[in-house]
Write a protein that holds these residues in place. Structure first.
Motif, PDB file in Angstrom:
ATOM      1  N   ALA A   1       7.393 -30.176  10.568  1.00 16.75           N
ATOM      2  CA  ALA A   1       6.880 -28.705  10.208  1.00 16.75           C
ATOM      3  C   ALA A   1       7.659 -27.833  10.959  1.00 16.75           C
ATOM      4  O   ALA A   1       7.951 -26.709  10.199  1.00 16.75           O
ATOM      5  CB  ALA A   1       5.454 -28.816  10.493  1.00 16.75           C
ATOM      6  N   THR A   2       8.044 -27.876  12.174  1.00 17.65           N
ATOM      7  CA  THR A   2       8.769 -26.872  12.826  1.00 17.65           C
ATOM      8  C   THR A   2      10.192 -26.717  12.297  1.00 17.65           C
ATOM      9  O   THR A   2      10.587 -25.482  12.104  1.00 17.65           O
ATOM     10  CB  THR A   2       8.923 -27.281  14.231  1.00 17.65           C
ATOM     11  OG1 THR A   2       7.867 -27.411  14.887  1.00 17.65           O
ATOM     12  CG2 THR A   2       9.724 -26.173  14.987  1.00 17.65           C
TER      13      THR A   2
ATOM     14  N   THR B   1       9.527 -24.857   8.866  1.00 23.55           N
ATOM     15  CA  THR B   1       9.143 -23.389   9.200  1.00 23.55           C
ATOM     16  C   THR B   1      10.242 -22.479   9.750  1.00 23.55           C
ATOM     17  O   THR B   1      10.359 -21.498   9.125  1.00 23.55           O
ATOM     18  CB  THR B   1       7.870 -23.229  10.238  1.00 23.55           C
ATOM     19  OG1 THR B   1       7.023 -24.084   9.732  1.00 23.55           O
ATOM     20  CG2 THR B   1       7.617 -21.954  10.616  1.00 23.55           C
TER      21      THR B   1
ATOM     22  N   ALA C   1      11.787 -18.959   7.967  1.00 20.42           N
ATOM     23  CA  ALA C   1      11.675 -17.827   8.744  1.00 20.42           C
ATOM     24  C   ALA C   1      13.218 -17.196   8.815  1.00 20.42           C
ATOM     25  O   ALA C   1      13.164 -15.912   8.906  1.00 20.42           O
ATOM     26  CB  ALA C   1      11.320 -18.110   9.995  1.00 20.42           C
TER      27      ALA C   1
ATOM     28  N   GLU D   1      13.623 -14.987   5.699  1.00 18.72           N
ATOM     29  CA  GLU D   1      12.401 -13.885   5.423  1.00 18.72           C
ATOM     30  C   GLU D   1      13.393 -12.684   5.064  1.00 18.72           C
ATOM     31  O   GLU D   1      13.929 -12.236   5.644  1.00 18.72           O
ATOM     32  CB  GLU D   1      11.563 -13.729   6.686  1.00 18.72           C
ATOM     33  CG  GLU D   1      10.393 -12.859   6.327  1.00 18.72           C
ATOM     34  CD  GLU D   1      10.468 -11.665   6.094  1.00 18.72           C
ATOM     35  OE1 GLU D   1      10.143 -11.044   5.223  1.00 18.72           O
ATOM     36  OE2 GLU D   1      10.959 -10.849   7.161  1.00 18.72           O
TER      37      GLU D   1
ATOM     38  N   THR E   1       3.204 -24.489   0.443  1.00 16.54           N
ATOM     39  CA  THR E   1       3.521 -23.455   1.625  1.00 16.54           C
ATOM     40  C   THR E   1       3.029 -21.868   1.010  1.00 16.54           C
ATOM     41  O   THR E   1       2.745 -21.061   1.743  1.00 16.54           O
ATOM     42  CB  THR E   1       4.905 -23.201   1.686  1.00 16.54           C
ATOM     43  OG1 THR E   1       5.671 -22.780   0.402  1.00 16.54           O
ATOM     44  CG2 THR E   1       5.661 -24.573   2.165  1.00 16.54           C
TER      45      THR E   1
ATOM     46  N   THR F   1       6.509 -17.950  -0.875  1.00 20.75           N
ATOM     47  CA  THR F   1       7.198 -17.382   0.441  1.00 20.75           C
ATOM     48  C   THR F   1       7.716 -15.973   0.271  1.00 20.75           C
ATOM     49  O   THR F   1       8.198 -15.336   1.183  1.00 20.75           O
ATOM     50  CB  THR F   1       8.182 -18.451   0.781  1.00 20.75           C
ATOM     51  OG1 THR F   1       9.157 -18.504  -0.099  1.00 20.75           O
ATOM     52  CG2 THR F   1       7.655 -19.920   1.072  1.00 20.75           C
TER      53      THR F   1
END
Length: 445
Positions: free
Chosen positions: A9-10, A13, A17, A20, A423, A426
């Motif tokens: 998961a990390t 993510t 990120a 973004e 998710t 996004t």
């Protein structure tokens, strides 16, 4: 030490990120002491008239919001076009339009953009923020070609597995805003385009069909796509007539590098698949995993790519190559799916489904696939997770992965197992990522 599921998961993510859109734009753009600096480009705001903004794509809203915050009252007006309308942005028209098939709202949005650019003066600056999905969201068909014609052709191209380069080559020759058309509308104002890439290799003329950059393709290239995918007989008559007129030199081709509309135009890359992959690699290494980026150019049929990644997974399971455990191999790109059945799914889910049988029984191996926009095909899932136990669990439920693969029904298969990745949208889009994990021995993942 993080649990194995937490590591997976990390890593995912961290990849999202890093791309973004607002953060990526803020890292590149600065307004200070009357100067606008964007990467190596610099504008003296005292010499600039009005600033106009056009943002189009899945990342349009966060990119536009970040730009508006930095520019403040210097921003005169703007149009933002995205798949869904979220919260408004002061001083801008925020519109929703069709994706992946253009709709009437796509044409209405393009008309609003054209009307906005008609107001520009030579001293003005037009700031264009582009991201994936822009080709469908903004559409202004050439005279004689109807929206229904474009919709029919787009559906045919998506169904036959044509790559985005081929699809957008045709779009550029059937649309007045693509293939440098928006640059022509903005000229002679200053034009600055910031791009979040959703195209393998970051070809600027392909991203959102290159509305602000020179087009290296021709009508001959567009017709070659029609022939390559056997679409001549089913081509809408108006499209056939326009392309044939272009081939005969009766319609001007899209503008090339020497066109005057590019004399004051600059285009810069804000983020890409590689940026996301590098962030994922750093997160994996921080968690104690050996990690490598195998490629960010993965293309071809999703099911073939799935079997390739499964083969690498087998090698990881059986030895120390290409990395010792614990390991994380990262692959980026964009595959395609040739529709053979009427099931539900997307390219990332199909890639994962194709790997199920080959990964069966392998201890401590996991494959996670991810559409970075959070929407894989016409589904609410971003991808899927496969481990060495997936086949066994599927068979216990009476599910045969090969049957689901034959009808392109990956979503139904993974939904039954609870192994879809959700998710939510996004608001970014830098192609797809796949993460192949060789977890520590005797993992409880």
């Amino acid at each position: 030490m993080m649990k194995d599921a937490d590591v997976v998961a990390t890593v995912m993510t961290a990849a999202l990120a890093a791309v973004e859109p607002g953060a990526a734009l803020r890292a590149l753009m600065q307004v200070d002491a009357g100067q606008l600096r964007v990467g190596p480009q610099q504008y003296d705001l005292g010499q600039i008239g009005r600033i106009w903004l056009v943002a189009v794509g899945k990342a349009a809203r966060p990119m536009a919001a970040a730009a508006a915050l930095m520019l403040g009252q210097r921003l005169h007006a703007g149009v933002v076009v995205a798949p869904e309308v979220a919260e408004p942005i002061a001083g801008m028209r925020v519109l929703a339009a069709g994706h992946p098939i253009p709709n009437a709202a796509s044409i209405a949005a393009a008309q609003q953009v054209a009307a906005l650019l008609a107001q520009t003066q030579p001293a003005d600056l037009v700031l264009v923020l582009l991201s994936g999905g822009g080709s469908a969201l903004l559409s202004l068909p050439v005279p004689g070609v109807a929206l229904a014609d474009l919709q029919a052709l787009t559906r045919q191209l998506l169904a036959c597995g044509a790559p985005i380069q081929a699809i957008n080559c045709l779009r550029k020759h059937l649309d007045q805003i693509k293939g440098g058309g928006l640059a022509h509308m903005a000229a002679p104002a200053h034009l600055l385009t910031l791009v979040l890439s959703d195209v393998v290799g970051n070809s600027l003329d392909v991203i959102a069909s290159g509305p602000t950059v020179p087009d290296p393709t021709s009508f001959a290239d567009a017709w070659a796509v029609i022939e390559r995918y056997g679409l001549v007989a089913s081509l809408p008559p108006a499209i056939r007539e326009h392309l044939q007129r272009g081939l005969a030199g009766q319609v001007a081709d899209t503008p090339g590098p020497a066109a005057a509309c590019f004399a004051r135009a600059t285009t810069l890359l804000v983020g890409s698949n590689l940026h996301a992959a590098q962030a994922a690699q750093c997160a994996a290494q921080a968690a104690g995993f050996q990690s490598m980026i195998l490629t960010t150019y993965l293309q071809g049929e999703a099911r073939a790519a799935g079997r390739l990644l499964a083969a690498i997974g087998r090698e990881l399971a059986l030895g120390q190559h290409p990395l010792p455990r614990p390991a994380c191999i990262i692959v980026g790109g964009e595959t395609t799916v040739t529709l053979r059945g009427g099931g539900r799914g997307g390219r990332n889910q199909e890639l994962a489904l194709a790997a199920v049988s080959d990964l069966a029984g392998l201890p401590d191996i996991a494959l996670l696939t991810l559409a970075t926009d959070g929407v894989d095909g016409p589904t609410d899932a971003a991808g899927a997770l496969v481990t060495g136990t997936t086949l066994q669990r599927a068979q216990a439920l009476g599910l045969d992965p090969q049957e689901y693969l034959a009808r392109n029904d990956a979503y139904t298969f993974f939904a039954a197992l609870g192994d879809l990745i959700h998710t939510g949208p996004t608001e970014t889009n830098v192609n797809d990522l796949a993460f192949l994990f060789a977890l520590p021995r005797n993992s409880c993942f």
